[in-house]
Design a protein around this motif. Structure first.
Motif, mmCIF file in Angstrom:
data_model
loop_
_atom_site.group_PDB
_atom_site.id
_atom_site.type_symbol
_atom_site.label_atom_id
_atom_site.label_comp_id
_atom_site.label_asym_id
_atom_site.label_seq_id
_atom_site.Cartn_x
_atom_site.Cartn_y
_atom_site.Cartn_z
ATOM 1 N N SER A 73 6.297 1.298 -7.222
ATOM 2 C CA SER A 73 6.371 0.836 -5.824
ATOM 3 C C SER A 73 7.796 0.992 -5.310
ATOM 4 N N LYS A 77 9.442 3.628 -2.062
ATOM 5 C CA LYS A 77 10.379 3.255 -0.992
ATOM 6 C C LYS A 77 11.597 4.162 -0.953
ATOM 7 N N GLN B 41 2.654 -0.998 1.951
ATOM 8 C CA GLN B 41 3.382 0.236 1.602
ATOM 9 C C GLN B 41 2.539 1.465 1.958
#
Ligand SMILES: Nc1ncnc2c1ncn2[C@@H]1O[C@H](COP(=O)(O)OP(=O)(O)OP(=O)(O)O)[C@@H](O)[C@H]1O
Ligand SMILES: Nc1ncnc2c1ncn2[C@@H]1O[C@H](COP(=O)(O)OP(=O)(O)OP(=O)(O)O)[C@@H](O)[C@H]1O
Ligand SMILES: [Mg+2]
Ligand SMILES: [Mg+2]
Lengths: 338, 328, 503, 340
Positions: A73, A77, B41
């Motif tokens: 994760s 980003k 996300q």
């Protein structure tokens, strides 16, 4: 609770062009890791860095799979850099290779990874272990009965320590007999239990070769009403205080918590276009409790304990020493996240 | 939910709830988590990314499947941790090291898993051990074996495995395909006669026996299969990390157990199923993914995960109680 | 001519000699009744025949060829089919899965064909006129009566050579019993040996050509039914005579004890009003599953209900069994195995678990001595052997288990007693004792609500019978007109689509 | 009134103690030091940690549940104690308060299980998570230079009273009390009943929810106390201090002969279980095995030991010529959705 989110946050307005660094850690259960994290936050928030660095801290469960997932994760980003204290030397490699491919700088420290693309700031486990065992060997003049710590079965650190210790003992100190082993699991409780159990069964002990908590060993010896013996362990303030004040023979190894801070400095250097070797072995400083114990063959730096410099008579037992490095002046409070 | 009062209903002959609430709720919760995670996300909304996420989930999914089997026959399997580790280290050490036919060696690892499971089966079905003790013992023992095979993280995993795991089938990431295969396999098992016997034994051993079920044999087979699944889990982790770890298995024991329970499989056996546990297991993965994506204070994210867990299960409990209320 | 021959069968559990060389001869084409007091060994004998229990000694032959004992598969293969007293159906599985268990229609790869399975199950049910049962329901969600019927259907899946009905009717109402016995007759006509175990003598009289009586694990009498009258049979069973099954009642009902108005349970039962008088035995009649269970559970505080009630002149909350018992209202639930007994626990503990406060000293400790004596006394009252107080209740025979449940309720000495089929599977002798007990309680002013699947019980024990249908009270049979017919007429008349069944 | 107690429970407890004794003898034969007073005292102290952690666990398991929050409550016991104590609260008060709060946290578990009908494993896991979160929020590391653990806890864990360590005495007293609670008190009966069959218990007029609440509350208190004495013994606290006791606490219960599905078992059995596990893990290092070998042997010995002791129990049972049937716990409402 102290905010993990951006050491710089305190300073409110940053220039906005700060390097995004994510600290990926996988364990908070003992005393070393939280201090490591706190130092990282301190450095990232310090005057020199608060405008250069935005630090995120990610803490996953202590399994490779969990840290991999957390890393993924993070990778999504796309931060500028990932600094990682790894759950495993090898298990994270595929994921970290992904990160590198995605153009993220990967910097591993403390428990480093073997991924080729990652920068590494390892401690020299072998050197630590060798110095420790040599110190003990010298103290015992090459003979006696000792207890040995097998650490946490399955993790590289312990494997290295034990391998080195066995090897050196066999080669250089045949007169020293390991009459019992215990598994400190790098926690005070198990070490105390392990040593106590062995003491109860071994009428005579001349030394304790441990990679963890000297304080626990001292407590065990006291509880069993045994004389103090030379012992080795990690450089926690608690043990150091006692060894210094009670004039015990102790040897302290292990990296300080500020390796995380050093990692940040190096990351920023690289991100700003500077040079940094892929692998920079951090040469640790080890400590002996009394000057007289200095002269023996050792490879790492060595100092005697000095109050206020490398141990803190009224500081907390859990402090990892020394607490400050370089130009920073990090205080106990900063390290303990108060 | 409005209970339609058709005359049938008044006559005490209730229509069975047409929907299986267990499955409905579990699916709903999973779906919700997916949505949340995606909105948190956006980068995740991409087949390869999802593939990666599923890949990290695979070990847990298989261990959860193993745990479910044991629980279905009113048992429990702590040894999944050990079996997992043995399979994982075997894969990393002698499958990887060996030159020759890796596929065949991987097969051997599976057989080893089957065998370790069978040992549990013999202890429980044959010698009448309580499942908890039996598997507590074997868990520790197998864990030791794993340490013998590989003292600490390392080893080399055969390329066959990693390439399969990272490959795609018709554009779909292999990991997703593997999950599909797992679910299919479960369906086949569930709908087989043996499948019915599993539920019968878990439901009421004595009555199952009255119906001529070979209770012991069923138990033994079930634990063997559980061993197999756990082993696959170990292999999957080896593939995902391209390394072996002698201690990697233990964290999965609790996780698998909670996955089973969240999925709605009763610890008293006879009700539930692997499909449910797999969904629940994936929910757990999503929860931690969400927690880390939200990038909160450590303690906040720990708390958040715990609360999410509670919310899920409470929701489930409430809905099911409602549903129960409709059957006499 | 088919022939089942049992010779010298012995079986003991630890110290307990259950079968002591039992012999039995039953012919095909006939229904053969098997009688005996609770614990006489009937079920044990049947379990041995069906291979689920091993005999210590003895032999069984079917048509001259020896039957391999001790393996269910062997007995099944030999064509022995059993309806077990403590059902063998699996609650978690669906009706379809239960009915075709072990005979599921499979495709290649042994994959069970779901649609086929359910179709076959429906056909099977249709064959027995039970279409009303949904094959997809989890069996555990059905009423006990229906579970009992399905047990029979399962046994008759294929035509058996030997059909064993072990108290297959004990949980059933008149018309369902009639149905089961009809099935037995059909099987007999098809040439099967049919063994009928029941505690309802009338059933043996009406349906069995011959009868064998067990006592203390021995066969003490074997005659054509016609050649022995009830008293002889009972004497053979119990080793003594029972002058009358239903006692004469002393006092008549006095003032109102429990007054309930518009009680409803969910949207299925009620609203209904009823009044129970002091010293009254109030019967609840009607076909099975018309809400009687819910009514009793509600009054016992076991299920949430709406409405209002007054006990004597205080309001009665009945919000939980605990409150209910404290207020003096106790329930004997329907399903002894799942609602009544802690099967693994000793008999004594089961007796006292419902009234612990009575044996608790101020400190919170149990007065073991008082508990033990109370348990023993209660065991005597309901006729459970003292040598069994220490052994797990699961080791008792069905009827004796039922006695324990009743004893447990009585020990809490209630002022209102709710009985759901409290004599299910209890032998004649003990039944008589229980009815006498009920009468005594009533005479002492206790109010009793009694639901029974046995019409004659309702007709003979109750002062008054309320009949339920579709969750409502549809009528009352006052004490003057009490008779099985009257009750049945009301019951059936009020449920249109079941009228023909009773005819 | 032995005849009122189901015989096999009794036997399994006895055989658990027998197993422990046998292991101890073997260890002593191998290394005479093992029987030394020092060592025995050590073992008792170690065992008491397990014993207290497993105390509540026993009650919870008997009532048909499981408490996975034990390790976190132990951590709470230690860390919160040192927090309050270093903050200036008198040691005794701090200990009492910690145990009290532990009980309250247990109540939270109970509420979730009893009223919200959340499966015990999940409820306790989640509550454990919340406790962990709270401890993390404290910052974990105490900054004061003072000893992090109050003297009261330290001396309770390390001082001696007559031949035995103080904790051992405490443990003995508690064990007797809990033993009485379970075997002689109404509350104990209720716990067993609820564990054996919730629905039957409910219909018998037992307040199932209250029983559950009490069990979890006691579990919370006991675990917190275990944390206190462990911290006192170690003279230090850290987040993972309770981790080794998660499975140990359950294992002790089960090795003690209880059924993990509830309904039968005793605390004395658990005591035997705790001692057995402690003796075992203390004796194995004597045999100079590798860590790997040690784990293997540990596992195998547990299996062998339990098997032998249990078959020994069965034998005894047969000698008593008791009719034994497998006490298969009946269905709980959890699975039987039969009416209402
Ligand atoms: N598993 C067992 N262990 C010990 N004793 C048992 C067991 N099963 C049955 N018994 C005893 O065997 C005796 C006969 O039991 P059985 O069930 O055959 O009686 P029964 O004739 O069927 O009585 P009922 O009419 O009440 O059904 C009873 O006393 C019972 O206590
Ligand atoms: N009321 C009862 N409660 C519990 N068990 C019973 C009861 N009646 C009989 N049994 C058990 O059933 C078994 C056989 O039943 P039965 O009482 O007919 O024979 P018995 O009492 O053993 O011998 P006898 O008829 O000569 O007294 C006995 O072991 C007895 O323990
Ligand atoms: Mg019977
Ligand atoms: Mg008799």
């Amino acid at each position: 609770g102290s905010g993990d989110d951006s050491g710089g946050a305190g300073s409110g307005g940053g220039s906005g062009k700060r390097h995004e660094i994510v600290l990926s850690n996988n364990y908070m259960g003992n005393e070393w890791r939280p201090q490591m994290v706190n130092v990282a936050k301190f450095v990232a928030g310090s005057a020199d860095y608060r405008d250069k660095v935005k630090l995120d801290v990610r803490i996953s469960d202590a399994t490779p799979a969990a840290q991999i997932q957390s890393l993924q994760s993070v990778i999504r980003k796309k931060p500028d850099a990932i600094m990682i204290d790894a759950a495993s030397a090898t298990a994270l490699n595929p994921t970290l290779e992904q990160a590198c491919k995605a153009g993220i700088l990967v910097f591993s420290f403390d428990q480093v990874v073997t991924a080729p693309c990652a920068y590494k700031l390892p401690q020299d486990y072998e050197a630590q272990a060798t110095d420790a065992v040599n110190w003990l060997g010298t103290q015992l003049k090459g003979k006696g009965k000792i207890l040995m710590d097998t650490g946490l079965p399955g993790i590289p650190l312990s494997e290295t320590y034990v391998k080195v210790w066995k090897k050196v003992l066999a080669e250089k100190y045949p007169g020293i007999e390991v009459v019992g082993t215990f598994s400190s699991q790098y926690a005070p409780g198990p070490e105390l239990q392990g040593v106590s159990a062995q003491l109860a069964r071994n009428p005579k002990i001349d030394g304790i070769l441990s990679g963890a908590y000297v304080a626990s060993d001292i407590k065990a010896l006291k509880q069993a009403g045994r004389p103090m013996v030379p012992m080795t362990g990690l450089d926690f303030n608690g043990g150091q205080k006692q060894c210094a004040t009670e004039k015990l023979k102790c040897f302290f190894i292990g990296a300080p918590a500020f390796v995380s801070g050093m990692a940040i400095e190096r990351i920023v250097k690289v991100l700003d276009g500077g040079q940094q070797p892929k692998q920079e072995v951090y040469f640790d400083t080890n400590y002996v409790s009394e000057a007289g114990q200095i002269d023996f063959p050792h490879t790492q730096k060595l100092e005697t304990l000095k109050a206020g410099e490398n141990y803190y008579p009224d500081g907390a037992d859990s402090l990892v020493t020394p607490i400050s490095f370089g130009a920073h002046d990090i205080t106990a409070a900063d390290v303990l996240g108060k | 939910m409005s209970t339609a009062t058709v005359p049938v209903e008044r006559r005490l002959r209730l229509p069975r709830p047409r929907i299986d609430w267990g499955i409905a709720v579990t699916t709903l919760l999973l779906a919700t988590l997916v949505v949340v995670d995606l909105s948190l996300q956006p980068a995740l909304a991409d087949i390869t990314q999802i593939g990666l996420l599923v890949q990290t989930a695979l070990p847990l999914l298989f261990v959860a499947a193993a745990q479910t089997l044991a629980v279905l026959v009113r048992g429990i399997d702590l040894s999944v941790g050990g079996v997992f580790a043995v399979a994982n280290t075997m894969t990393a050490v002698w499958v990887g090291a060996a030159g020759g036919n890796h596929q065949l060696l991987l097969l051997a690892v599976l057989v080893a898993g089957l065998a370790m499971g069978a040992i549990n089966g013999v202890l429980i079905a044959g010698l009448g051990f309580q499942p908890f003790i039996a598997t507590l013992g074997t868990w520790t023992a197998y864990g030791g074996v794993a340490l013998m095979i590989l003292p600490s993280d390392g080893g080399a995993v055969p390329l066959v495995l990693t390439s399969i795991l990272n490959g795609t089938v018709a554009g779909i990431p292999a990991s997703i395909v593997i999950v599909a295969v797992l679910l299919l396999a479960w369906r086949v098992l569930r709908t087989s006669r043996f499948g019915t016997q599993i539920y019968a034994v878990g439901d009421d051993e004595e009555r199952a026996r009255l119906n001529g079920t070979p209770v012991r044999r069923v138990r033994l087979l079930v634990y063997a299969l559980a061993g197999l699944c756990a082993a696959v889990g170990g292999i999957m982790l080896a593939g995902a990390t391209s390394t072996g770890s002698p201690t990697a298995g233990d964290p999965y024991i609790l996780m698998s157990l909670s996955a089973v329970v969240i999925g709605g499989t009763s610890l008293r056996g006879g009700a539930g199923g692997v499909g449910l546990s797999v969904m629940a297991a994936f929910s757990l993965i999503l929860i931690s993914d969400i927690a880390s994506a939200m990038n909160l204070d450590v303690w906040v994210s720990v708390a958040a995960s715990a609360l999410l867990l509670l919310v899920m299960v409470t929701a489930r409990a409430l809905v099911e109680r409602r549903a129960e209320g409709r059957t006499p | 001519m088919r022939l089942l021959k049992v010779a010298g069968l012995r079986k003991s559990y630890g110290a307990v000699d259950v079968l002591r060389g039992v012999g039995l001869e039953a012919r095909g084409g006939e229904i053969h009744g098997l009688l005996g007091e609770n614990g006489a060994g009937k079920s044990t004998l049947m379990k041995i025949l069906s291979g689920v229990t091993r005999a210590d000694a003895g032999s069984v032959t079917l048509d001259g060829e020896p039957l391999t004992l001790g393996r269910p598969t062997a007995s099944t293969a030999a064509g022995v089919r059993t309806v077990f007293q403590e059902l063998s159906t699996l609650p978690q599985l669906t009706v379809a899965e239960n009915l075709l268990y072990g005979a599921e229609p499979t495709a290649l790869l042994g994959h069970v064909r779901g649609r086929r399975l359910r179709d076959q199950a429906r056909e099977l049910l249709a064959r027995f006129g039970l279409e009303r049962i949904d094959v997809d329901r989890r069996l555990g969600t059905l009423a006990l009566g229906d579970r009992q019927l399905l047990e029979v259907v399962k046994a008759l899946r294929e035509t058996p050579r030997v059909l064993i009905l072990d108290e297959a009717t004990s949980a059933l109402s008149a018309e369902d019993s009639a149905w089961v016995l009809g099935q037995g007759r059909r099987a007999a006509e098809a040439g099967a040996v049919v063994l009928l175990i029941t505690h309802r003598l009338a059933e043996v009289r009406a349906h069995a050509e011959r009868v064998t009586v067990l006592r203390g694990g021995d066969d003490v009498l074997a005659v054509p039914t016609a050649e022995a009258d009830d008293d002889e049979l009972i004497a053979a069973m119990l080793g003594r005579r029972v002058e009358r099954l239903y006692p004469r009642r002393g006092g008549a009902p006095a003032g109102p004890l429990l007054r309930v108005s518009d009680l409803s349970v969910g949207d299925r039962v009620g609203p209904l009003d009823l009044t129970l008088h002091e010293g009254e035995v109030l019967g609840i009649g009607g076909l099975q599953g018309q809400g009687q269970r819910e009514l009793l559970m509600a009054l016992g505080g076991a299920v949430p209900w709406s409405g209002s009630a007054r006990l004597r002149d205080a309001p009665y909350a009945g919000t939980s069994p605990k409150r209910a018992i404290a207020d003096g209202v106790t329930l004997v639930p329907e399903d002894r195995q799942r609602e009544g007994l802690l099967l693994a626990d000793p008999v004594a503990r089961n007796l006292t678990v419902g009234s612990l406060p009575r044996f608790t000293r101020p400190g919170g400790l149990i007065d073991a001595a008082r508990e033990a004596t109370a348990a023993a006394a209660q065991a005597t009252q309901v006729g459970v052997a003292h040598d069994r107080l220490g052994s797990p209740v699961s080791a008792l025979s069905g009827g004796n288990q039922q006695k324990v449940v009743l004893g447990k309720a009585l020990l809490a000495d209630p002022s209102v007693l709710l009985l759901h089929d409290c004599t299910r599977g209890v032998d004649v002798g003990t039944k008589a004792e229980i009815f006498t007990l009920i009468a005594e309680l009533a005479d002492r002013g206790v109010g009793i609500v009694l639901y029974s699947s046995d019409l004659s019980e309702l007709a003979n024990v109750c002062d008054r019978v309320l009949v339920m249908a579709e969750g409502r009270l549809v009528g009352e049979v006052p004490s003057g007109e009490l008779s099985e017919e009257a009750i049945l007429r009301l019951a059936v008349g009020s449920v249109p689509d079941r009228a023909e069944v009773a005819a | 009134m032995t005849r009122l107690r189901a015989p096999r429970i009794h036997l399994s407890t006895v055989s658990a103690f027998a197993l422990c004794a046998v292991l101890f003898v073997i260890a002593t034969l191998h290394a005479s030091g093992f029987a030394s007073g020092d060592n025995v005292r050590q073992l008792l102290v170690f065992a008491s940690f397990v014993g207290f952690a497993a105390l509540g666990q026993t009650l919870v398991v008997l009532s048909g549940g499981m408490d996975l929050s034990v390790p976190w409550l132990m951590a709470f016991g230690g860390i919160q104690l040192s927090h309050w104590a270093t903050g200036g609260m008198p040691g005794g008060a701090a200990i009492a308060l910690v145990v009290l709060v532990g009980a309250l946290i247990g109540v939270v578990n109970g509420v979730g299980v009893a009223f919200l009908r959340i499966p015990p494993i999940i409820m306790t896991l989640a509550v454990g998570g919340l406790v962990q979160a709270y401890l993390l929020s404290l910052g974990l590391l105490d900054s004061s230079g003072k000893s992090p653990v109050p003297a009261a806890a330290v001396s309770a864990a390390s001082d001696r009273l007559g031949p035995l360590p103080i904790v051992a005495w405490v443990w003995l007293v508690v064990a007797v009390a809990v033993g009485l609670l379970l075997s002689r008190s109404a509350a104990g009966r209720r716990i067993y009943a609820v564990g054996a069959n919730e629905e039957v218990a409910r219909l018998s007029g037992i307040d199932v929810a209250r029983v559950r609440l009490a069990a979890y509350a006691l579990s919370g208190a006991a675990a917190a106390f275990a944390g206190v004495i462990l911290a006192g013994y170690v003279g230090n606290t850290y987040l993972d201090i309770g981790q080794p006791y998660l499975f140990a606490s359950i294992a002790a219960v089960v090795v003690g002969g209880a059924s993990i599905l509830g309904g039968h078992g005793t605390y004395w059995g658990t005591v035997a279980g705790a001692l057995t596990l402690t003796v075992l893990s203390a004796m194995l290092p004597l045999f100079h095995l590798s860590d790997a070998g040690l784990k293997v042997v540990y596992g195998v010995v547990i299996l062998l030991g339990v098997w032998l002791s249990q078959s020994g129990g069965e034998l005894l049972a047969r000698v008593r010529r008791r009719a034994t049937i497998s006490p298969e716990p009946p269905h709980s409402p959890e699975v039987t959705t039969s009416a209402p």
